[in-house]
Design an enzyme around this catalytic site. Structure first.
Site: not given
Ligand SMILES: Cc1cc2nc3c(=O)[nH]c(=O)nc-3n(C[C@H](O)[C@H](O)[C@H](O)COP(=O)(O)OP(=O)(O)OC[C@H]3O[C@@H](n4cnc5c(N)ncnc54)[C@H](O)[C@@H]3O)c2cc1C
Length: 508
Positions: A36, A123, A125, A434, A468, A480
């Site tokens: 990470e 959030t 949702a 998103h 996503n 999510t």
């Molecule tokens: C304020 C806020 C409110 C939200 N509300 C909602 C909601 O209500 N409902 C919903 O469905 N979604 C919501 N979301 C979106 C939701 O958080 C994301 O859809 C979800 O976290 C995506 O998960 P992920 O594992 O795909 O990616 P992420 O959670 O984005 O994690 C990706 C990780 O990869 C790491 N990374 C990137 N590149 C590299 C690299 N080269 N080497 C090592 N690490 C790397 C990043 O640092 C990050 O920590 C919200 C997001 C935010 C910020």
């Protein structure tokens, strides 16, 4: 393939965590290394910062997720600071990408860099996708089972604030408004566990990740950036990792690599690794978002004594559901005694005694190849990876949908009170957080998708994507839950491959 397969997972958000969890549960001989780029900001790692009891510590955790360039982060702004005339990232996130030449781009595009990813800030949702949001080439019964598993992993609660009289009153009033249209109004499913005092413990990535943290087969390496995937012909065999505190790089070998680095940085990493299928970074979508805050009419709700906590004031969550014909978008309403946006000194809505409802309508964006990310090898970003430019525009189709959504929003607002000064507004592109479509999956390798229906990059073995960016549809649903369900599906398929070396690279 060894008898003890190793899996490298890039990114520690909810989807990367799902791969870790499912693979370790289903392949007893496997070991998993998760890297990470960001730091650990909570205890336990990946917890939702909304659960931190102190407001100052919450703010510090958010700041620590906003990237490494400078004390205030790359472009995230410390809490309470408003810079007139600028677009800032939501706290906990930092802006990413600039507009491509000739395009308005996505000025509010932002990501989080911390253990837990955006899942430490979300959030929560978690409505289910419906109608045309569903991915048609995944069998329906199988899909329902994956979504149910994802709901379990995320601790989805479909009756949040069920005992709250304020929640019941808001639900009833909005339900009455839309009853004649046949539009469903119900409690918004949220990823959260009820606490005895009536508040919620919001799920972060911790709820998925914690069960594997003490497993000796699992290693989490924070502040470690994956700078490149390593290939041997048409197989990905490992990656180059950079320890961000020392700057030292090393090559790590793995039997499979899962890239779960969000919808913007996953395609960036593939591009940096010379993996450049035609659809990479294209078909970028999000939810164009109309957001408003309503000052609730006095007398509408029962007294609100005794439930508020200063750091987490949310007390009711309501969903106006997706209906293909009558309401083709998801809307979420959140009630709080505290106004969620800063109000001008002279606003008549300051300190509204009956509280506020924040209401967002996120509409569909139809995927087009020209809405896309560009990667520039000549101009590296702060990590030395190709910098990101974004071409993105709304068409008449989305503008028409937004008009329709505004009309529904105005009705919900009138049912509860009146909009506060300055709202509702069409939020700048990128505000939904998103982002979808950039590594989309599809049923055939026809140039319009990057991954197969099991999240594997077409034409390469040993490489699976998560997040996503896989979602190929015009989707207005918070993504999510869908992405975690896709991760469950992809992880089960990968587990089967790892358990039986004979089928490595084979497509089920
Ligand atoms: C304020 C806020 C409110 C939200 N509300 C909602 C909601 O209500 N409902 C919903 O469905 N979604 C919501 N979301 C979106 C939701 O958080 C994301 O859809 C979800 O976290 C995506 O998960 P992920 O594992 O795909 O990616 P992420 O959670 O984005 O994690 C990706 C990780 O990869 C790491 N990374 C990137 N590149 C590299 C690299 N080269 N080497 C090592 N690490 C790397 C990043 O640092 C990050 O920590 C919200 C997001 C935010 C910020």
């Amino acid at each position: 393939m060894t008898a003890h397969p190793t899996v490298l997972i890039v990114g520690s958000g909810p989807t990367g965590a799902t791969y870790a969890r499912v693979l370790l549960e289903q392949v007893p001989s496997a070991t998993v290394l998760m890297v990470e780029a960001g730091p650990v900001i909570t205890s336990p790692p990946g917890m939702n910062v909304k659960n931190i009891p102190s407001a100052d510590e919450q703010a510090a955790a958010r700041l620590a997720s906003q990237g490494r360039a400078g004390e205030a982060g790359v472009s995230g702004i410390p809490g309470g600071v408003v810079v007139e005339g600028t677009i800032t990232a939501r706290q906990g996130t930092h802006l990413i990408g600039r507009a491509a030449e000739g395009s308005p781009g996505m000025p509010a595009a932002a990501v989080a860099t911390c253990v837990g990813g955006q899942g430490a800030h979300w959030t929560c949702a978690t409505p289910r996708p419906a109608g045309s949001e569903r991915i048609t080439f995944v069998d329906e019964a199988e899909w329902d089972e994956h979504v149910a598993t994802a709901e379990g992993l995320l601790h989805v609660n479909k009756a949040a604030f069920g005992d709250s009289p304020q929640a019941a009153a808001i639900l009833e009033r909005v339900r009455e408004e839309f009853a004649a249209d046949g539009i469903a109004v119900r409690p918004l499913p949220v990823a959260a566990d009820p606490r005895p005092d009536g508040t919620l413990r919001w799920s972060g990535t911790d709820v998925v990740l914690c069960p594997v943290l003490d497993d000796p087969r699992f290693t989490l390496r924070p502040e470690t950036l994956c700078v490149r995937l390593v290939r041997d012909g048409d197989r990905v065999v490992g990656a180059v990792l950079r320890d961000l505190s020392s700057g030292v790089e090393e090559e790590v070998r793995a039997d499979a690599v899962v890239v779960a680095a969000d919808a913007i940085r996953t395609p960036q990493l593939l591009w940096a690794s010379g993996i450049r299928p035609a659809a990479l970074g294209r078909y970028l979508t999000e939810h164009p978002l109309v957001f408003g805050v309503v000052a609730v009419r006095e007398g509408l709700l029962p007294s609100q004594q005794g439930v508020a906590t200063p750091v987490d004031p949310i007390r009711a969550v309501v969903s106006i559901g997706y209906d293909e014909e009558r309401h083709p978008y998801h809307a979420q309403l959140m009630y709080s005694p505290v106004c969620p946006v800063p109000l001008p000194e002279d606003s008549p809505h300051r300190d509204n005694p009956a509280g506020y409802v924040g209401m967002g309508w996120g509409v569909r964006k139809w995927p087009r190849p020209e809405d896309r990310l560009f990667f520039d090898d000549e101009q590296p970003d702060e990590n030395g990876l190709p910098s990101i430019r974004i071409a993105y525009e709304l068409t008449e189709r989305e503008h028409a949908e937004l008009e329709r959504a505004r009309a529904h929003q105005a009705r919900a607002a009138a049912a509860l009170g009146e909009f506060v000064t300055g709202t509702p507004v069409l939020m700048p592109a990128g505000s939904s957080l998103h982002y979808m479509g950039t590594v989309r999956m599809g049923p055939a390798d026809d140039g319009t998708c990057v991954c197969d229906p099991w999240s594997r990059v077409w034409g390469l073995s040993g490489l699976v994507l998560a997040g996503n960016g896989l979602i190929p549809t015009a989707n207005s649903c918070n993504p999510t839950l869908t992405s975690v369900a896709l991760a469950v599906r992809g992880a089960r398929a990968l587990a089967a491959e790892l358990r039986d070396a004979r089928v490595v690279g084979a497509r089920p």
